[in-house]
Design an enzyme around this catalytic site. Sequence first.
Site, PDB file in Angstrom:
ATOM      1  N   LYS A  57       0.871  -1.154   0.018  1.00  0.00           N
ATOM      2  CA  LYS A  57      -0.061   0.028   0.027  1.00  0.00           C
ATOM      3  C   LYS A  57       0.848   1.147  -0.016  1.00  0.00           C
ATOM      4  CE  LYS A  57      -3.226   2.926   0.577  1.00  0.00           C
ATOM      5  NZ  LYS A  57      -4.200   3.237  -0.442  1.00  0.00           N
TER       6      LYS A  57
ATOM      7  N   CYS B 149      -3.149  11.302   1.189  1.00  0.00           N
ATOM      8  CA  CYS B 149      -2.756   9.710   0.944  1.00  0.00           C
ATOM      9  C   CYS B 149      -1.230   9.944   0.394  1.00  0.00           C
ATOM     10  CB  CYS B 149      -3.663   8.946  -0.077  1.00  0.00           C
ATOM     11  SG  CYS B 149      -5.344   8.740   0.754  1.00  0.00           S
TER      12      CYS B 149
END
Length: 431
Positions: free
Chosen positions: A215, A269
């Site tokens: 991720k 993010c």
Amino acid sequence: MHTDDELKVAVLGLGYIGLPTAAVIARTGAHVLGVDVSREVVDTVNSGKVHIEEIDLDGLVSGVVARGNLRASTAIEAADVFVIAVPTPFGDDHVPNTGYVLRAATTVAAALKTGDVVILESTSPVGTTEQVGDLLARLRPDLKVPGMCAGTPDIAIAYCPERVLPGRILVELIDNDRVIGGITPRCARKALQFYRRFVRGACVTTTARAAEMTKLTENAFRDVNIAFANELSLIAERFDIDVWEVIRLANRHPRVNILSPGPGVGGHCIAVDPWFLVHGAPEDARIIRTAREVNDAKTGYTISRAEALIEAHSGPVACLGLAFKANIDDFRESPALGVASALAARFGDRIRIVEPYADRLPAAFDGSGATLIDIDTAIETCPLFVVLVDHDVFKSVPLEERADKTVLDTRGIWPDQPRPADRVPPLRVAV
Ligand code: SAJ
């Protein structure tokens, strides 16, 4: 496992990921409890409404709440699967803060029973899922926790990162491939059974640590590639070359695919997650750290360029866009908002903001004198344009409506815009 109608799922954190995830699972017929610390969020969801903007989410939530498949509460209840989707911000010096994850795991511990599956979806530093396992083992010595016991454990623990793009969340939750990392292979298989209920994309199993790093790697990859584009934009400016043209031409090469420069990288993010890798391996993560620095510096650079242009001209200035990227109403960590508010602080009522996704200016503009106007008024009244976001509505302004404007286009949305004759000449590089 159970049939869909019997399965009980608790989703902790009803934010941008948790709420859509809870709603999509509820649509499969499972009974989903959304748990959030905010009473306001819980009341909103229970009334069938949403507190975040995401395409089609309102209709989905009102439907599953009306059918009784989704409910929200501030308190945890027993469930078969617990999904943790709470924020992982960073603190001073970009140190990741896993406090919300560990607090959510503490909440889950109180409700756990044999056979349950605990899944962490929050973006997390490598090793966090194992920490969750340690915590659960400490809080529930009566349960055999995977990785910490001999024989078959009583529960399963896995890490499965979300990878959805804001604006396409409901589509990507279903269609994207999922990486499912178990503390043990058995844990991964248990979590896989759960995701297969609603994911159409491939579900690939691995270890929890590899899934955590995957991720972070995805977002660091994008950040590094945007940094490359941003660096090119500085180099091209020195050579007095249009960077957009260079990128278009270079991308004709079959193995080159350069991303777009802009006023910096926003959202919660891409501008955050790479720091988790840097923090975990500071000596080795050199390109990743530099990319973060290059992208952050691009915002300050954009402010200086815009200030120089505005000082050299008179009249009102239209700043196009505040969102962190095109066609969404999300202003979190937005470089456009940073640039526009810095210009408003300096130039006051000369600054006019055009943001079709806002009905009033955010607090950052309070007392500045800047005003919110629409694109038509900007075209009629502003000789100077600073393009900060590539919203479709801005892209569609034809040349005839802007040919006489002086434009600083940080997103390259108007390749046919004449370059102003009176612009400050760039630094020429000696050859
Ligand atoms: N940006 C550029 N140039 C580009 C592309 C993006 O300057 O060529 C800027 C955008 O304007 C924006 C920022 O980067 O300010 C981030 O936008 P984004 O569209 O790249 O990504 P996010 O933050 O909306 O979502 C990302 C996605 N990650 C990847 O594409 C690898 C998404 O799939 C993740 O689920 C999400 O982060 C997340 O939650 O981690």
